[in-house]
Structure formats: C-alpha cells, structure tokens
Design a protein around this motif. Sequence first.
Motif, PDB file in Angstrom:
ATOM      1  N   ASP A 496       0.720  -1.098   0.132  1.00  0.00           N
ATOM      2  CA  ASP A 496      -0.076  -0.065   0.014  1.00  0.00           C
ATOM      3  C   ASP A 496       0.826   1.104  -0.113  1.00  0.00           C
ATOM      4  OD1 ASP A 496       0.639   0.827   2.685  1.00  0.00           O
ATOM      5  OD2 ASP A 496      -0.898  -0.322   3.386  1.00  0.00           O
ATOM      6  N   SER A 497       0.181   2.595  -0.052  1.00  0.00           N
ATOM      7  CA  SER A 497       0.951   3.701  -0.241  1.00  0.00           C
ATOM      8  C   SER A 497       1.906   4.122   0.793  1.00  0.00           C
ATOM      9  CB  SER A 497       0.033   4.873  -0.750  1.00  0.00           C
ATOM     10  OG  SER A 497      -0.913   4.932   0.041  1.00  0.00           O
ATOM     11  N   VAL A 498       1.510   3.781   1.860  1.00  0.00           N
ATOM     12  CA  VAL A 498       2.180   4.157   3.143  1.00  0.00           C
ATOM     13  C   VAL A 498       3.320   3.288   2.990  1.00  0.00           C
ATOM     14  CG1 VAL A 498       2.051   4.454   5.623  1.00  0.00           C
ATOM     15  CG2 VAL A 498      -0.010   4.951   4.506  1.00  0.00           C
ATOM     16  N   GLN A 499       3.308   2.034   3.112  1.00  0.00           N
ATOM     17  CA  GLN A 499       4.528   1.129   3.338  1.00  0.00           C
ATOM     18  C   GLN A 499       5.137   1.441   2.152  1.00  0.00           C
ATOM     19  OE1 GLN A 499       3.335  -3.127   3.377  1.00  0.00           O
ATOM     20  NE2 GLN A 499       1.568  -2.610   4.300  1.00  0.00           N
ATOM     21  N   TYR A 500       4.729   1.827   0.530  1.00  0.00           N
ATOM     22  CA  TYR A 500       5.750   2.334  -0.454  1.00  0.00           C
ATOM     23  C   TYR A 500       6.469   3.245   0.023  1.00  0.00           C
ATOM     24  CZ  TYR A 500       6.812   3.344  -5.032  1.00  0.00           C
ATOM     25  OH  TYR A 500       7.587   3.698  -6.257  1.00  0.00           O
ATOM     26  N   GLN A 501       5.720   4.449   0.553  1.00  0.00           N
ATOM     27  CA  GLN A 501       6.526   5.456   0.887  1.00  0.00           C
ATOM     28  C   GLN A 501       7.690   5.401   1.983  1.00  0.00           C
ATOM     29  OE1 GLN A 501       6.581   8.559  -0.727  1.00  0.00           O
ATOM     30  NE2 GLN A 501       4.898   7.716  -2.202  1.00  0.00           N
ATOM     31  N   ASN A 502       7.328   4.399   2.796  1.00  0.00           N
ATOM     32  CA  ASN A 502       8.338   4.180   3.969  1.00  0.00           C
ATOM     33  C   ASN A 502       9.449   3.527   3.326  1.00  0.00           C
ATOM     34  OD1 ASN A 502       6.782   5.715   6.031  1.00  0.00           O
ATOM     35  ND2 ASN A 502       5.790   3.784   6.345  1.00  0.00           N
ATOM     36  N   ARG A 503       9.069   2.696   2.523  1.00  0.00           N
ATOM     37  CA  ARG A 503      10.297   1.732   1.791  1.00  0.00           C
ATOM     38  C   ARG A 503      11.090   2.566   0.715  1.00  0.00           C
ATOM     39  NH1 ARG A 503       9.214  -4.212  -0.045  1.00  0.00           N
ATOM     40  NH2 ARG A 503      11.494  -3.885  -0.678  1.00  0.00           N
ATOM     41  N   LEU A 504      10.699   3.837   0.183  1.00  0.00           N
ATOM     42  CA  LEU A 504      11.561   4.732  -0.549  1.00  0.00           C
ATOM     43  C   LEU A 504      12.400   5.556   0.243  1.00  0.00           C
ATOM     44  CD1 LEU A 504       9.240   6.057  -3.283  1.00  0.00           C
ATOM     45  CD2 LEU A 504      10.829   4.329  -3.548  1.00  0.00           C
ATOM     46  N   ARG A 505      11.739   5.983   1.579  1.00  0.00           N
ATOM     47  CA  ARG A 505      12.448   6.684   2.457  1.00  0.00           C
ATOM     48  C   ARG A 505      13.519   6.166   3.005  1.00  0.00           C
ATOM     49  NH1 ARG A 505       7.078   7.943   4.660  1.00  0.00           N
ATOM     50  NH2 ARG A 505       6.218   9.714   3.580  1.00  0.00           N
ATOM     51  N   SER A 506      13.531   4.916   3.269  1.00  0.00           N
ATOM     52  CA  SER A 506      14.534   4.027   3.895  1.00  0.00           C
ATOM     53  C   SER A 506      15.616   3.312   2.716  1.00  0.00           C
ATOM     54  CB  SER A 506      13.905   3.062   4.823  1.00  0.00           C
ATOM     55  OG  SER A 506      13.209   2.152   4.251  1.00  0.00           O
ATOM     56  N   PHE A 507      15.108   3.585   1.402  1.00  0.00           N
ATOM     57  CA  PHE A 507      15.898   3.127   0.214  1.00  0.00           C
ATOM     58  C   PHE A 507      15.894   1.658   0.401  1.00  0.00           C
ATOM     59  CE2 PHE A 507      18.533   6.971   1.460  1.00  0.00           C
ATOM     60  CZ  PHE A 507      17.742   7.989   0.822  1.00  0.00           C
ATOM     61  N   ASP A 508      14.626   1.082   0.641  1.00  0.00           N
ATOM     62  CA  ASP A 508      14.792  -0.493   0.740  1.00  0.00           C
ATOM     63  C   ASP A 508      13.708  -0.934  -0.485  1.00  0.00           C
ATOM     64  OD1 ASP A 508      14.514  -3.223   1.723  1.00  0.00           O
ATOM     65  OD2 ASP A 508      12.722  -2.522   2.991  1.00  0.00           O
ATOM     66  N   PHE A 509      14.565  -0.880  -1.728  1.00  0.00           N
ATOM     67  CA  PHE A 509      14.028  -1.345  -2.706  1.00  0.00           C
ATOM     68  C   PHE A 509      15.333  -1.629  -3.859  1.00  0.00           C
ATOM     69  CE2 PHE A 509      14.499   3.179  -3.329  1.00  0.00           C
ATOM     70  CZ  PHE A 509      15.141   3.378  -4.559  1.00  0.00           C
ATOM     71  N   ASP A 510      14.847  -2.383  -4.833  1.00  0.00           N
ATOM     72  CA  ASP A 510      15.729  -2.674  -5.950  1.00  0.00           C
ATOM     73  C   ASP A 510      15.400  -1.770  -7.330  1.00  0.00           C
ATOM     74  OD1 ASP A 510      17.180  -4.539  -4.567  1.00  0.00           O
ATOM     75  OD2 ASP A 510      16.105  -6.345  -5.363  1.00  0.00           O
ATOM     76  N   ILE A 511      14.187  -1.752  -7.458  1.00  0.00           N
ATOM     77  CA  ILE A 511      13.771  -1.067  -8.683  1.00  0.00           C
ATOM     78  C   ILE A 511      12.208  -0.475  -8.408  1.00  0.00           C
ATOM     79  CG2 ILE A 511      13.215  -1.186 -11.230  1.00  0.00           C
ATOM     80  CD1 ILE A 511      15.205  -3.696 -11.453  1.00  0.00           C
TER      81      ILE A 511
END
Length: 633
Positions: A496-511
């Motif tokens: 969901d959008s809240v989790q998505y934003q949190n993962r972006l902020r913590s740079f927790d993603f590949d692509i």
Amino acid sequence: MAITRRHLLQGGAVAAMAPALGLNTNVSAIGTAHAQSAPDGLKWRHGVSTFGDIKYPADFKRYDYVNPDAPKGGVVRMFELGTFDNFNLVVDGLKGSLADGVRLISETLTTRSLDEPSTAYGLLAEAAAYPDDFSYVIYRLRAAARWHDGKPVTSDDVIYSFEVMKKNSPMYSTYYQHIVKAEQVGDREIKFTFDGPGNRELPSIAGELPVLPKHWWEGNDPQGRKRDVTATTLEIPLGSGPYRVKEFVASRSVVLERVPDYWGKDVPVSVGKNNFEQIRYEFFRDDTVGREAFKGDQLDWFTERSGKQWSTAYDFPAVSDKRVIKEKFVNSSSGGMQGYAFNLRRPLFADVRLRRAFNFAYDWETSDRLLSNGEYHRDNSYFDGIAEFMATGLPEGAELKILESLRDKVPAELFTTPYKNPVGGNDDAARNNLREATRLLKEAGFETRDRKLVDAAGQPVSVEFLSQAQGDERSILFYKPYLERLGITVNIRTVDSVQYQNRLRSFDFDIVTTVWGQSLSPGNEQRDFFGSESADRPGSRNIPGIKNPAVDALIERIIFAKDRADLVASCKALDRVLLWNAYVVPQFAGGFQRAARWDRFSRPEPLPKYGVSGFPTLWWWDTAKAAKTGGRS
C-alpha cells in the motif's frame, strides 16, 4: 520554478509550466505594481517571472481564462489512488502519506497563472521587490489575509513556515538551501536573504512557500496536547485557503468544503476559481475498483492511467447516451522522465553495463501495443515534452562547449553517438536486443550457470520490483520474462502507499517506477532530483541515489544560467549525461491527460494553455446538465 505535482503513478508537486517559444530572453522580467519605493529604494512589483514578459498589468481584475460569473455550488467526487495517514505538509515525503486535497486549505505568497509559461502574481503577498543582483527578495503581505479562525496572516507566520519547512521537509530543505534567512523588515514585509547573488530563480521560488499558522501549530490540540509540526497528524489543520477539511475517514475519504467568507475571494488571482461547494476525495487501492465505482456513479471524475482500459473499459450505457464524456486534455504544462529506476546504493547496480542490459531487455514497443493499444511514445529524455531542453543528435555549439569542460567525467560515447533507446516490437528485434544485453552482462563480469545469471563471485542475480498499485503489475509482468531469459530472477512486491513511501524513504528497494516532472524553467529543484547531496537524504526525489560530479556541475550551471540560451544548453547537457549513465529504464510518455466524467460540469472556453484540464479549480457545477444525468443538486 520546478515544484511539480506528483505523477498519478506515485499518487501525484502542482502542475509545472511548459515551454513557450518566441518570448524574450530576460530571465527575470517583472511588472511594476506600485509607484512608491520598497525598502532599499527598490520598486514594488505585482508579478514575478523567471523569464519573459508578464501578461497582466498591476491593476488587473482577474485572469482572462476564468468565468467570473461561475455559479458556486455542487459537489464533485474525485478518485485518488492509495491511502493517507497525514494532514501535515511539513513532513510530506519524510513521514506518512499526505492526503491529496489538503493543499487546498493552505496558501502561498504567490500563485502562477495558467496562460503564461512561468509567471506568478500575488496571493497572500500583494507585492515583491528585489535588487538587480538577485541577492534577496522582500514580500509584502496583504493586510486582508486571514486564517480560517479570523486571525491575520502575519510576517511571523511566514518566517515560522520558512524555518520549519527548511529544517524538516525533505523537498524544501534542498529547494530553499540558498535562502539563508527570513526576517521581518516592516509591518507586513518579510525579507528572504540568499547566500549569494546571481541565482535568478530564488525571488520566484521564495514566493512558492506554503504559509502555515504559527499560533495554531505552537498551540494545543483539543485534548490539551502540544502540537508537533515534525510529526504526522490527522487533526484537521487550520488554513487560509478557499477550502477547509469538513470531515474525513482515515485512509478512505476526505471532504473539503468551500469557505463562505474566504478572505481572498476578490483577489484577482482567485476570481472565478474554486466554485464547488464540496470536493470529495475517495481513496482506492486499485484503479480497477475505482473505475468500477466511477461507472456505478460513485465518482464524478476519473483520470485514466491505462491506454488499454481507455480503449476497452468504457463500453457502458452512460457513455453511449453521452451522460459520461471521455476527453483527452493536451498537457502543455510539463515534461519529464518516467522509468524503472535502479537503486544505485546497492552494489548490483553499480556497473552501467548491467543497467544498459536491463534497457535492452525491455521490449517497450510490444508492451505499448499489447498493454496500451499504442497510446504512448517512449521517453527519450529527462525533459520529454519540452523540446528545447531535449538532447538530440550529437552535442554542438554551447552544449558541446559545456560538455567538453567535463570530458573526463562523462561517458565518451555521448560525443560520438546520439542517444537512442533500443527498439523492439517483434521477435527478431527482441532476440537481437537480448543478445546485446547478454554481451553487456558478460563484459561486466556476469555469466550464466544452469540458466541463472551470476556475478563474479558466483552469486545469483535476483531483483525485486516494488509497486504501490495492482494496475502497475501488468507492465512489470510483461517485462519479467525478458529479464528471466537473461537468467535474472525477478520478484514483484506490491504494497500500500504508506508502506511504499516508507520503503522509498529508507531506500529499501531494488527497482521502482519513478517520475521526475520538469517545468519550462528548470532550476534549484534539480539538486533534489539528481544532486549528490540529496542521494542519501530520506525523502529526497533522488530516488536512484545519483552521485555524479558531472551531474552536480551541470545542475549548478542550470541554477546560475546567465540567460535563456545558457539555460537551454545546460539542460541539454544534463539530459545527455543522465541518459548515457542509464540510471533508469525509460518507460512511456503521452503528452495528454485522459479523463472520463459524468456530464454535470461546465468550464471556461478555451481552457488556459498551461492548465491541462483545469479540473476542478476552473470548472463549476452545471445544474441543467446534472438534471439530464440524474445528478445530485
């Protein structure tokens, strides 16, 4: 100017202005508002523009493109993708997910017109003044400006807003880094001091500051607790704008109501706008559910992201009998890049050859044909849609001179080979592109073992695509088998959008899919987009984590461009360097907005060139039309 509205794929900064040709090259043309002198012997100005002549004189009564007699009333129901858990502008991008629509309760010192490429006129402020060297700007507030509780908007509010935004907002901390101080210099006058002369954009972007009520934020909530401007909140905030929050259901809906005694209703920049009695934002986690809600008359307006759905999903009686209208609105107001962005903070993506291999594996042409009915063209520029800034052919003239000064810091190919994305569209082209991708991977030290791609240490290559909408999965699912043919393991994670934003902020993603919106006057925001200093700052828009000295140098050239020609050449050079470094796999661009609506509204004709649809700000409820659709009163 470049604070732009978030793209719909990301849930949506405010639509940026688009280029206009044939204007003079004075980057800071402004109009004189008052004959009397401002402090330091300067003249007050009623309008500020980053370049070109301004259209409206000091005594203008309204914009040409509005209907000053538009009736007030009616309710409009809008679709929003995702969820929300925050009403606090200050921490947007750092904490929580801001509710769309909440910006309508706040106001800025100036606001931009939509029939000029890059000009702003006074909203909370009635005038501005600054010296020829652009070392500071002074704004004078309107005496009539009021918060919704009746208290005046003061210089203290402006100074407070500047300080908390610069300290706590990821976006504004970078955007305003060259504004070193805000101070009161008169009863209603605020001086913004810059860290040096020559930054022509700073007087304009200082006017974009959202002004917050200091007395409210420093007070207590209804439970007697001290408010915290650095925290998320679902307490309905105090504003000064034409709307206020009436009610909400967390993560599901927000209802704005028009303020009947709005202080600024007769200010020239407000006349004929904000005509609906209520604006209801309904939040859905998926486009498909939202689209069905629209078809069932639970929504009035639906902005369609899918080209295929636009062609196939609107065959229902209300469209046939014209109670629902489908319309494309040309987007002359912005450009930019949308693409699959690599997280360069992860070692896997350090080698540009691997990143280029990902591009060769993407058969965009087939994807567009099958998934979008050929609605789009492929992004070939970080300024796609703004022709004068797009790097084409080989560099020449002023652009070449700029790049020559950075020759040891940029890819050598950009001097000899025009940048082009790989072209697919059929099986033979796809196979050839995969062969080239395999060659690049082998050159970078990767090899295939048991049909799995491994790195030099023998570790299998696996990537995760992070998404926040079910509808976005279709494109990734199309891309996935091409990457798997290279031996890459591909996972897709939708949150969901809240989790998505949190993962972006913590740079927790590949692509992730990333969008950078560009205006026709790029400037200080480029640091937040692509600058090294923003790469590791949570909440920045430098999603890939770009740290490149050539990019940094080009950003500085853009910010301190001496004239329009210098700005254009610097933007082309930046575009070329970003493209050749393959920080993203470019996706698509359309140059238009698709929208379906129940035919209950009217609008000015023609719509302003730089306003796209202008909905809902410029439209109004049409009682006669609504009666024919079975609409509400």
